[in-house]
Design a protein around this motif. Structure first.
Motif, PDB file in Angstrom:
ATOM      1  N   SER A 180       0.820  -1.213   0.000  1.00  0.00           N
ATOM      2  CA  SER A 180       0.000   0.000   0.000  1.00  0.00           C
ATOM      3  C   SER A 180       0.857   1.267   0.000  1.00  0.00           C
ATOM      4  N   THR A 181       2.183   1.112   0.128  1.00  0.00           N
ATOM      5  CA  THR A 181       3.089   2.263   0.087  1.00  0.00           C
ATOM      6  C   THR A 181       3.681   2.401  -1.313  1.00  0.00           C
ATOM      7  N   LYS A 182       4.511   3.417  -1.494  1.00  0.00           N
ATOM      8  CA  LYS A 182       5.146   3.646  -2.792  1.00  0.00           C
ATOM      9  C   LYS A 182       6.486   2.919  -2.909  1.00  0.00           C
ATOM     10  N   ALA A 183       6.909   2.250  -1.848  1.00  0.00           N
ATOM     11  CA  ALA A 183       8.174   1.513  -1.886  1.00  0.00           C
ATOM     12  C   ALA A 183       8.037   0.288  -2.786  1.00  0.00           C
ATOM     13  N   THR A 184       9.163  -0.189  -3.293  1.00  0.00           N
ATOM     14  CA  THR A 184       9.156  -1.339  -4.201  1.00  0.00           C
ATOM     15  C   THR A 184       9.936  -2.499  -3.607  1.00  0.00           C
ATOM     16  N   LEU A 185       9.465  -3.696  -3.885  1.00  0.00           N
ATOM     17  CA  LEU A 185      10.123  -4.911  -3.416  1.00  0.00           C
ATOM     18  C   LEU A 185      11.360  -5.189  -4.247  1.00  0.00           C
ATOM     19  N   SER A 186      12.485  -5.479  -3.583  1.00  0.00           N
ATOM     20  CA  SER A 186      13.731  -5.796  -4.277  1.00  0.00           C
ATOM     21  C   SER A 186      14.258  -7.141  -3.798  1.00  0.00           C
ATOM     22  N   HIS A 187      15.119  -7.722  -4.612  1.00  0.00           N
ATOM     23  CA  HIS A 187      15.750  -8.984  -4.220  1.00  0.00           C
ATOM     24  C   HIS A 187      16.768  -8.691  -3.124  1.00  0.00           C
ATOM     25  N   LEU A 188      16.846  -9.577  -2.151  1.00  0.00           N
ATOM     26  CA  LEU A 188      17.727  -9.348  -1.011  1.00  0.00           C
ATOM     27  C   LEU A 188      19.200  -9.312  -1.383  1.00  0.00           C
ATOM     28  N   LYS A 189      19.565  -9.904  -2.499  1.00  0.00           N
ATOM     29  CA  LYS A 189      20.980  -9.875  -2.901  1.00  0.00           C
ATOM     30  C   LYS A 189      21.373  -8.506  -3.452  1.00  0.00           C
TER      31      LYS A 189
END
Length: 438
Positions: free
Chosen positions: A191-200
C-alpha cells in the motif's frame, strides 16, 4: 437517563476488539427525532456514517462500571445488521438503528486480564497521522494494527525511491512459504510507494521475521549490507513460540557500531597490533571487543611454539583484560547445563592474577586434547558459534551492527564473509566513521 452524547465515531476496523468482549444484542430500536425539524439532523448523521463507513458507540455505566454498549449505525450496513441478528423485515432501509449489547466480560475479569475501558479502545490503534485514510481500508488497517507497524516507518516507505526486502525463510512458525504475518506485511508494504527488491541487491529496508533470526547468517550479502551500506535498516516483525513475547512486533536492529573478537592466530602473530586495535575499540563509544579463553590460550601456545620464551606475548593483552578494556568470556548462551556455570567461573577469574588467568585458560584448552595443528581451525569454529550467539542476543542486536572476527595475515584464505560474519585482518579493519579523525 434523559440524553445521550456521541463523543466520537468509530471505523469498522476498530469494532473487532470491542465486539469480542460483548454478548448477544438484547434490544433494538430505531433512532427518531421528537421534533419534525430534527429529522434532517438524523439523516445528516446517517449520510455521514455511510460515507465515512463509521458507527457510534456509547458505553453505558452502572455504579461507575461499564456494563453495556449502545451501538448506533445506519440500516444500510447490512453486514452489521446480519452480524447483530436484526430481522430484515423490521428494518426500514433509510433508518438509523440502535442496539443494546451487554459486556460478557465482567469488570473485575477485564482488569485482571489487562483490558482497557471502552473509552481507551482507540488508544490501542495506531495513530496513522496523514495516513488516516487507511482506516477506510479495513484489511490494511487491521494488518497495520496486528503487526504494530510504526507510522514513521510507513511515512519513510511512502516514497518511490525506497526499496525493501523480506527475510521469512523457515519463519511464521516453521512454514516454508510466507505465513499469515508475512502476508500481512506484504499487504501493508504494497500500500506504500516503496518497491520490493531482491535481497541480494541493494535494499533500503530489510524486514526479518523473528522466527527467521537463527537463519539470518544465510541472508544474501548480509556482511556487505552491515559493513558497507550503513543506510540499510533492519527491522524484525511477527511472533514465534520460540521467541520471547517482548521481542514480538516491530523492532529496529543492527543500528551502528559493532562487536569484535580475535582468532588465536592473530593473537599469536601480532599481539602488539591486537593491543592497539583493542585499545581503539575500548575508546570508541559504539564498539566493544572480547576474547575467548581458548583463543587466548591458543594464541599463547601458537606463539610459544614458534618462538619459545619465558615471557608470554599475551601479557599486554592480559593487562587490557585486567583493566576492563577487553572482555575475557565465552557467551553464556553456549552453556547447555542448568543454571549459569559461566557466571561462577567469571567471578572466580576476577580474583586471579594475569598469570593465573592464562594458566587456567591453558589448562582448559589442554583438557580438550587438541593438537597444535588443530588449534586454529577448531578455535575459529568456536568463535563462529560464540559470535552467532552474541548476534542473536537482543541487548546486542539492538545496539550493534557489525560482528567482526579479526584474523591473522596467515589466515588470508578465510573468506571475508565466512559463515555470515565479517572476517578481516588487523590492517584492513576500519570503524568506517570519523570518530578518531575529529
Amino acid at each position: 437517563m434523559d440524553s445521550l452524547r456521541i463523543s466520537k465515531l468509530y471505523q469498522f476496523s476498530e469494532l473487532s476488539p470491542i465486539f469480542r468482549a460483548c454478548g448477544k444484542p438484547q434490544y433494538f430500536a430505531q433512532l427518531e427525532s421528537t421534533e419534525i425539524c430534527d429529522e434532517v439532523l438524523i439523516q445528516g448523521l446517517r449520510h455521514h456514517m455511510i460515507t465515512q463507513q463509521q458507527i457510534a458507540m456509547i458505553p453505558l455505566s452502572l455504579d461507575g462500571v461499564d456494563v453495556a454498549l449502545l451501538v448506533i449505525f445506519p440500516a444500510d450496513f447490512t453486514g452489521l445488521t446480519m452480524f447483530l441478528c436484526i430481522p430484515k423485515d423490521q428494518v426500514p432501509s433509510d433508518s438509523v438503528l440502535v442496539a443494546l449489547i451487554p459486556f460478557s466480560i465482567t469488570a473485575l475479569s477485564s482488569v485482571k486480564a489487562g483490558e482497557k475501558p471502552v473509552q481507551a479502545i482507540q488508544s490501542l490503534h495506531p495513530n496513522l497521522g496523514k495516513y488516516h485514510f487507511l482506516q477506510k481500508k479495513p484489511v490494511i488497517y487491521q494488518a497495520i494494527f496486528s503487526l504494530g507497524v510504526p507510522t514513521p516507518l510507513l511515512e519513510f516507505l511512502d516514497y518511490p525511491n525506497r526499496t525493501y526486502g523480506i527475510w521469512f525463510s523457515s519463519s511464521d512458525c516453521g512454514q516454508s512459504t510466507s505465513g499469515v504475518e508475512t502476508s500481512l506485511l506484504q499487504l501493508v508494504l504494497g500500500s506504500t510507494k516503496a518497491t520490493l527488491s531482491h535481497l541480494k541487491d541493494e535494499v533500503r529496508v530489510i524486514f526479518i521475521h523473528v522466527g527467521s533470526l537463527p537463519t539470518i547468517r544465510s541472508l544474501p550479502s548480509l556482511v556487505a549490507k552491515l559493513s558497507d551500506t550503513p543506510e540499510t535498516q533492519f527491522f524484525t516483525y511477527g511472533t514465534h513460540p520460540n521467541v520471547d513475547s517482548q521481542r514480538w512486533g516491530f523492532h529496529e536492529i543492527f543500528p551502528l557500531g559493532g562487536i569484535v573478537t580475535f582468532t588465536a592466530g592473530v593473537l599469536a602473530e601480532d599481539p602488539v597490533g591486537c593491543c592497539h586495535v583493542m585499545s581503539k575499540l575500548a575508546e570508541h563509544p559504539t564498539w566493544e571487543c572480547f576474547v575467548t579463553p581458548n583463543a587466548l590460550a591458543g594464541g599463547d601456545l601458537l606463539a610459544a611454539d614458534s618462538n619459545p620464551s619465558s615471557l608470554s606475548c599475551m601479557e599486554p593483552i592480559l593487562g587490557l583484560i585486567d583493566s576492563g578494556q577487553v572482555a575475557l568470556i565465552r557467551p553464556s548462551g553456549l552453556d547447555r547445563g542448568n543454571g549459569h556455570p559461566w557466571l561462577s567461573s567469571f567471578i572466580r577469574d576476577c580474583t586471579l592474577s594475569n598469570r593465573e588467568i592464562l594458566e587456567a585458560c591453558a589448562a582448559n584448552l589442554k583438557a580438550s586434547g587438541l593438537s597444535v595443528a588443530q588449534l586454529r581451525s577448531t578455535i575459529n569454529e568456536e568463535l563462529v558459534k560464540d559470535m552467532s550467539k552474541i548476534q542473536l542476543q537482543p541487548v546486542f542486536m539492538d545496539q550493534y551492527r557489525r560482528f567482526v572476527i579479526i584474523k591473522a595475515a596467515s589466515e588470508a584464505s578465510i573468506p571475508a564473509d565466512k559463515d555470515g560474519f565479517e572476517w578481516c585482518s588487523l590492517s584492513s579493519f576500519s570503524f568506517k566513521d570519523d570518530f578518531f579523525e575529529s
